[in-house]
Every structure is written in structure tokens, then in C-alpha cells.
Enzyme design. Structure first.
Site, PDB file in Angstrom:
ATOM      1  N   ARG A 226      -2.089  -3.834   6.123  1.00  0.00           N
ATOM      2  CA  ARG A 226      -0.792  -4.871   6.132  1.00  0.00           C
ATOM      3  C   ARG A 226      -0.372  -4.944   4.648  1.00  0.00           C
ATOM      4  O   ARG A 226      -0.968  -4.877   3.653  1.00  0.00           O
ATOM      5  CB  ARG A 226      -1.479  -6.274   6.399  1.00  0.00           C
ATOM      6  CG  ARG A 226      -1.625  -6.534   7.775  1.00  0.00           C
ATOM      7  CD  ARG A 226      -0.590  -6.666   8.707  1.00  0.00           C
ATOM      8  NE  ARG A 226      -0.888  -6.808  10.143  1.00  0.00           N
ATOM      9  CZ  ARG A 226      -1.001  -5.779  11.020  1.00  0.00           C
ATOM     10  NH1 ARG A 226      -0.861  -4.557  10.740  1.00  0.00           N
ATOM     11  NH2 ARG A 226      -1.406  -6.074  12.599  1.00  0.00           N
ATOM     12  N   HIS A 274       5.683   1.677   9.486  1.00  0.00           N
ATOM     13  CA  HIS A 274       4.767   0.856  10.248  1.00  0.00           C
ATOM     14  C   HIS A 274       4.495   1.878  11.585  1.00  0.00           C
ATOM     15  O   HIS A 274       4.671   1.180  12.661  1.00  0.00           O
ATOM     16  CB  HIS A 274       5.175  -0.758  10.638  1.00  0.00           C
ATOM     17  CG  HIS A 274       3.993  -1.407  11.114  1.00  0.00           C
ATOM     18  ND1 HIS A 274       3.657  -2.587  10.872  1.00  0.00           N
ATOM     19  CD2 HIS A 274       2.678  -1.016  11.787  1.00  0.00           C
ATOM     20  CE1 HIS A 274       2.621  -2.973  11.230  1.00  0.00           C
ATOM     21  NE2 HIS A 274       2.134  -2.181  11.943  1.00  0.00           N
TER      22      HIS A 274
HETATM   23  P1  NDP Z   1     -11.772  -4.313  12.653  1.00  0.00           P
HETATM   24  O1  NDP Z   1     -11.674  -5.747  12.752  1.00  0.00           O
HETATM   25  O2  NDP Z   1     -12.429  -3.207  13.678  1.00  0.00           O
HETATM   26  O3  NDP Z   1     -12.653  -3.786  11.285  1.00  0.00           O
HETATM   27  C1  NDP Z   1     -12.137  -4.619  10.140  1.00  0.00           C
HETATM   28  C2  NDP Z   1     -13.037  -4.028   8.992  1.00  0.00           C
HETATM   29  O4  NDP Z   1     -12.801  -4.782   7.775  1.00  0.00           O
HETATM   30  C3  NDP Z   1     -14.787  -4.311   9.196  1.00  0.00           C
HETATM   31  O5  NDP Z   1     -15.560  -3.146   8.745  1.00  0.00           O
HETATM   32  C4  NDP Z   1     -14.999  -5.529   8.440  1.00  0.00           C
HETATM   33  O6  NDP Z   1     -16.209  -5.804   7.678  1.00  0.00           O
HETATM   34  C5  NDP Z   1     -13.937  -5.193   7.242  1.00  0.00           C
HETATM   35  N1  NDP Z   1     -13.835  -6.672   6.403  1.00  0.00           N
HETATM   36  C6  NDP Z   1     -13.311  -7.638   6.721  1.00  0.00           C
HETATM   37  N2  NDP Z   1     -12.573  -8.505   5.797  1.00  0.00           N
HETATM   38  C7  NDP Z   1     -13.607  -7.828   4.762  1.00  0.00           C
HETATM   39  C8  NDP Z   1     -13.769  -8.275   3.380  1.00  0.00           C
HETATM   40  N3  NDP Z   1     -13.471  -9.713   2.981  1.00  0.00           N
HETATM   41  N4  NDP Z   1     -14.724  -7.347   2.576  1.00  0.00           N
HETATM   42  C9  NDP Z   1     -14.813  -6.266   3.102  1.00  0.00           C
HETATM   43  N5  NDP Z   1     -14.575  -5.895   4.392  1.00  0.00           N
HETATM   44  C10 NDP Z   1     -14.284  -6.578   5.140  1.00  0.00           C
HETATM   45  O7  NDP Z   1     -10.362  -3.464  12.270  1.00  0.00           O
HETATM   46  P2  NDP Z   1      -9.469  -2.155  12.749  1.00  0.00           P
HETATM   47  O8  NDP Z   1     -10.166  -1.223  12.090  1.00  0.00           O
HETATM   48  O9  NDP Z   1      -9.170  -2.387  14.259  1.00  0.00           O
HETATM   49  O10 NDP Z   1      -8.008  -2.446  12.036  1.00  0.00           O
HETATM   50  C11 NDP Z   1      -7.899  -2.748  10.901  1.00  0.00           C
HETATM   51  C12 NDP Z   1      -6.464  -3.088  10.478  1.00  0.00           C
HETATM   52  O11 NDP Z   1      -5.473  -2.141  10.586  1.00  0.00           O
HETATM   53  C13 NDP Z   1      -5.903  -4.282  11.372  1.00  0.00           C
HETATM   54  O12 NDP Z   1      -6.341  -5.658  11.149  1.00  0.00           O
HETATM   55  C14 NDP Z   1      -4.625  -4.090  11.269  1.00  0.00           C
HETATM   56  O13 NDP Z   1      -4.055  -5.127  10.246  1.00  0.00           O
HETATM   57  C15 NDP Z   1      -4.245  -2.865  10.799  1.00  0.00           C
HETATM   58  N6  NDP Z   1      -3.537  -1.918  11.732  1.00  0.00           N
HETATM   59  C16 NDP Z   1      -2.344  -1.044  11.431  1.00  0.00           C
HETATM   60  C17 NDP Z   1      -1.791  -0.325  12.166  1.00  0.00           C
HETATM   61  C18 NDP Z   1      -0.712   0.439  11.684  1.00  0.00           C
HETATM   62  O14 NDP Z   1       0.233   1.043  12.530  1.00  0.00           O
HETATM   63  N7  NDP Z   1      -0.341   0.475  10.387  1.00  0.00           N
HETATM   64  C19 NDP Z   1      -2.015  -0.160  13.666  1.00  0.00           C
HETATM   65  C20 NDP Z   1      -3.313  -1.122  13.973  1.00  0.00           C
HETATM   66  C21 NDP Z   1      -4.119  -1.765  12.933  1.00  0.00           C
HETATM   67  P3  NDP Z   1     -17.596  -5.937   8.970  1.00  0.00           P
HETATM   68  O15 NDP Z   1     -17.634  -4.474   9.665  1.00  0.00           O
HETATM   69  O16 NDP Z   1     -18.709  -6.415   7.847  1.00  0.00           O
HETATM   70  O17 NDP Z   1     -17.117  -7.050   9.634  1.00  0.00           O
HETATM   71  C1  OXD Z   2      -1.431  -3.391  14.935  1.00  0.00           C
HETATM   72  C2  OXD Z   2      -0.097  -2.789  14.207  1.00  0.00           C
HETATM   73  O1  OXD Z   2      -2.155  -4.236  14.313  1.00  0.00           O
HETATM   74  O2  OXD Z   2       0.372  -2.146  15.004  1.00  0.00           O
HETATM   75  O3  OXD Z   2      -1.890  -2.873  15.935  1.00  0.00           O
HETATM   76  O4  OXD Z   2      -0.184  -3.111  13.113  1.00  0.00           O
END
Ligand code: NDP
Ligand code: OXD
Length: 311
Positions: A226, A274
């Protein structure tokens, strides 16, 4: 008896297509677009991308909210969000595959200095670049959820040294995983940093000057999570000083990125609009319908989020 209403908030040219697709997949529910006519008290399900502040609070019988996307920050940003309503996100194999492709592509582009090659071509210069072998580079992946884990696995298969960082301990083949309290140790080893964290109060502005200073000098940055993770002025300074050699940014504080924004024309920044892993309405719609039916039938849902922790 009236059918429950699902209301869809998606500001896209394909909004009507989305409504038709979901209506076919969910024949027992009345699917409406936000600007169709319906009674707000009949709305039980909302399927949304970035709804206006306070809009969801207008549905007193809302049972669940579905985010059209993996991130739920665009839902939780609503200051009037009904706190008791569960939020389901949308993921799936296609979304994961696209993110694998994007991260692999951008790591390779930075490693093989595709930008420098392109700049040389622009001035008709034959300028070979010799880059280190993959096994000499350490890629640090922040966030080891669905997307971070997939990206880390693909990168280690390509021969990179890969390390990961998450809130809790993870175990991924050939990837050394660190937890929150080991951030500095994780960063000081990193040649190319990949951010795949969710946007929460803890992660907003995490990509800042003090973090950049812990990376190896001349490190690369890839942010596909993000825009609010990044402190933009700090990145510009780190690029000027050479602490960061190149940044690849897919997400921005303001999207679309304004025409006047310096990132557009910066030599050391690659901008993508994006697109790292956009949801494809065909398969995304099926994931949404599957999750909603599981919710209605009281079955477990892998995509259920924990709104108190923010992802
Ligand atoms: P998940 O919810 O599956 O995983 C999030 C990960 O981040 C987990 O490993 C979590 O740790 C870790 N995390 C969260 N908070 C912290 C913190 N404070 N410190 C350290 N680690 C932390 O997310 P996804 O993999 O599905 O997606 C990640 C992000 O990618 C989405 O939230 C979205 O914003 C972005 N995204 C962007 C897209 C694009 O096209 N650019 C498309 C899709 C998503 P733990 O395992 O310990 O819970
Ligand atoms: C998502 C994105 O969160 O597209 O899936 O950013």
C-alpha cells in the site's frame, strides 16, 4: 418473502458486469449496485472496494462485508464502520500467482538493471552491465502472508537468498524467517526489500528513512502493498544519497498518481499503476460467491479477517 439483498460498491466500468456475474453465482440473493433501487433494511451483504465513509453504516441488517481484494484497509478506513460486522477478504490462486509473477519480474528487473539498460538504449549507447549472480543477493520479504510466502518461495527457487519477516514465526523451505523483534537483523542483510505487508496502524509509514538506513547501501525497494507504507520524502532522499539504488512502486498514497508527482519522472523509480495482482472479476467473483455461501451456511472461511488486528 423478500430475498436478502447483496449490494455491490465497485466504481468500475465493469460494475454492471460484476452485478450480473454475482447474480448468476448467487441466485438465492438479490444483487444490486450501490446506485440501484433497493430498501436499505433488506441489505444483508455488502461486496465493496473503497466504499464512501459512513455508507456501510446505513444498512442496519448488514451481516457481512466482503472486500473485493486481499487488503481490507479500504473497509477499515471507514470511521463509522459497524464494528460487529465481519469482514471477509478475497484471495485465491490467481491473485497469488499474479503477485508471484509481479515480484519475480521486478526483482529480476532490479537485479539485472533493466532500467540502466533501457536508459542506455534511449541514448543509443551499447553499455553492457555485469550483475552479480542471484545467489549473491539477499531478497528480504516483509509480510509472510499468502502473497509474501508465495513470492519468497518463487524467489528462492530462482536461486536468490531469501529472508522473510512477519509478526509471528513462519517456516518456509530455504527461507530464513524473522519475527517483529528481529527487524534490524533482517534489514541489515537485505539487498532488495519487498513490502507485502497489510496496511495497519503498526505498518503505516514503515518504509521510512530509518528503515532505509538499515538496508545494505545501494539496496533496492519494491512496494506492492500500500502507498501509505511509504514515507515519500524519505524515499526521495534515500535515492538522492544512493542508499536506495532503485524503487519499484505499484501503490501510492493517492491513486491514480497525480500528474505532477515527482515519482513519474524520477530516473530511479519504476511506477506501475496498482497492477501487481489485480483481482480478475471472473475468478474473483467465484471466490466471493464461495466465501459468501460458506458464511451463510456457517462453514469455516479461510479468508475471514480479524478486524481488531487490521488484516
Ligand atoms: P496476509 O494478511 O495473508 O499476510 C500479512 C502478513 O503481514 C502476515 O505474515 C503478517 O504476520 C504480516 N504482518 C502484519 N502486520 C505486521 C507487523 N506489524 N509486523 C510484521 N509483520 C506483520 O496478507 P496478503 O499476503 O494476502 O497481502 C498483503 C497485502 O498486499 C494486502 O494487505 C494488500 O494491501 C496488498 N495487496 C496488493 C495488491 C496489489 O495489486 N498491489 C494485490 C493484493 C494485495 P503474521 O503472519 O505473523 O500474521
Ligand atoms: C488487493 C489489491 O488488496 O488489489 O487485493 O490491492
Amino acid at each position: 418473502m423478500t430475498r436478502a439483498v447483496l449490494v455491490l460498491y465497485v466504481r468500475s466500468a465493469r460494475a454492471r458486469w460484476w452485478r450480473k456475474h454475482l447474480q448468476t453465482l448467487l441466485p438465492g440473493i438479490e444483487c444490486k449496485l450501490w446506485d440501484d433501487t433497493f430498501r436499505s433494511e433488506d441489505v444483508e451483504y455488502a461486496v465493496v472496494w473503497s466504499p464512501p465513509n459512513g455508507w456501510l453504516a446505513g444498512f442496519e441488517n448488514l451481516k457481512c462485508i466482503v472486500s473485493i481484494g486481499a487488503g481490507i484497509d479500504h473497509v477499515l478506513a471507514d470511521s463509522l464502520l459497524p464494528q460487529h460486522v465481519p469482514v471477509i477478504r478475497t484471495t485465491g490462486p490467481d491473485l497469488t500467482q499474479r503477485m508471484r509473477e509481479y515480484i519475480t519480474l521486478q526483482v529480476l528487473a532490479q537485479h539485472r538493471q533493466v532500467n540502466a539498460v533501457r536508459l542506455a538504449q534511449n541514448t543509443k549507447q551499447w553499455q553492457p552491465v555485469i550483475t552479480p549472480p542471484a545467489h549473491d543477493l539477499t531478497i528480504g520479504v516483509m509480510g509472510l502472508g499468502k502473497l509474501g510466502t508465495a513470492a519468497a518461495s518463487s524467489l528462492q527457487q530462482l536461486g536468490y537468498q531469501v529472508i522473510g519477516w512477519a509478526g509471528s514465526q513462519h517456516h518456509i523451505d530455504n527461507v530464513k524467517c524473522y519475527t517483529s523483534d528481529q527487524k534490524q537483523h533482517f534489514l541489515t542483510q537485505t539487498d532488495i526489500l519487498v513490502c507485502l505487508l497489510p496496511l495497519t496502524d503498526d505498518t503505516r509509514n514503515i518504509l521510512c528513512g530509518s528503515l532505509f538506513s538499515m538496508l545494505k547501501p545501494g539496496a533496492g525497494l519494491i512496494n506492492a502493498a500500500r502507498g501509505e507504507h511509504l514515507v515519500e520524502e524519505d524515499l526521495l532522499q534515500a535515492l538522492d544519497s544512493g542508499q536506495i539504488a532503485h524503487a519499484t512502486l505499484d501503490v501510492f498514497r493517492q491513486e491514480p498518481l497525480p500528474q505532477s508527482h515527482p515519482f513519474w519522472v524520477h530516473e530511479k523509480i519504476t511506477v506501475t499503476p496498482h497492477i501487481a495482482s489485480l483481482i480478475d472479476p471472473e475468478s474473483g467473483g467465484k471466490e466471493i460467491a464461495r466465501n459468501l455461501l460458506a458464511f451463510i451456511n456457517g462453514e469455516p472461511i479461510e479468508d475471514m479477517t480479524d478486524t481488531t488486528r487490521g488484516y
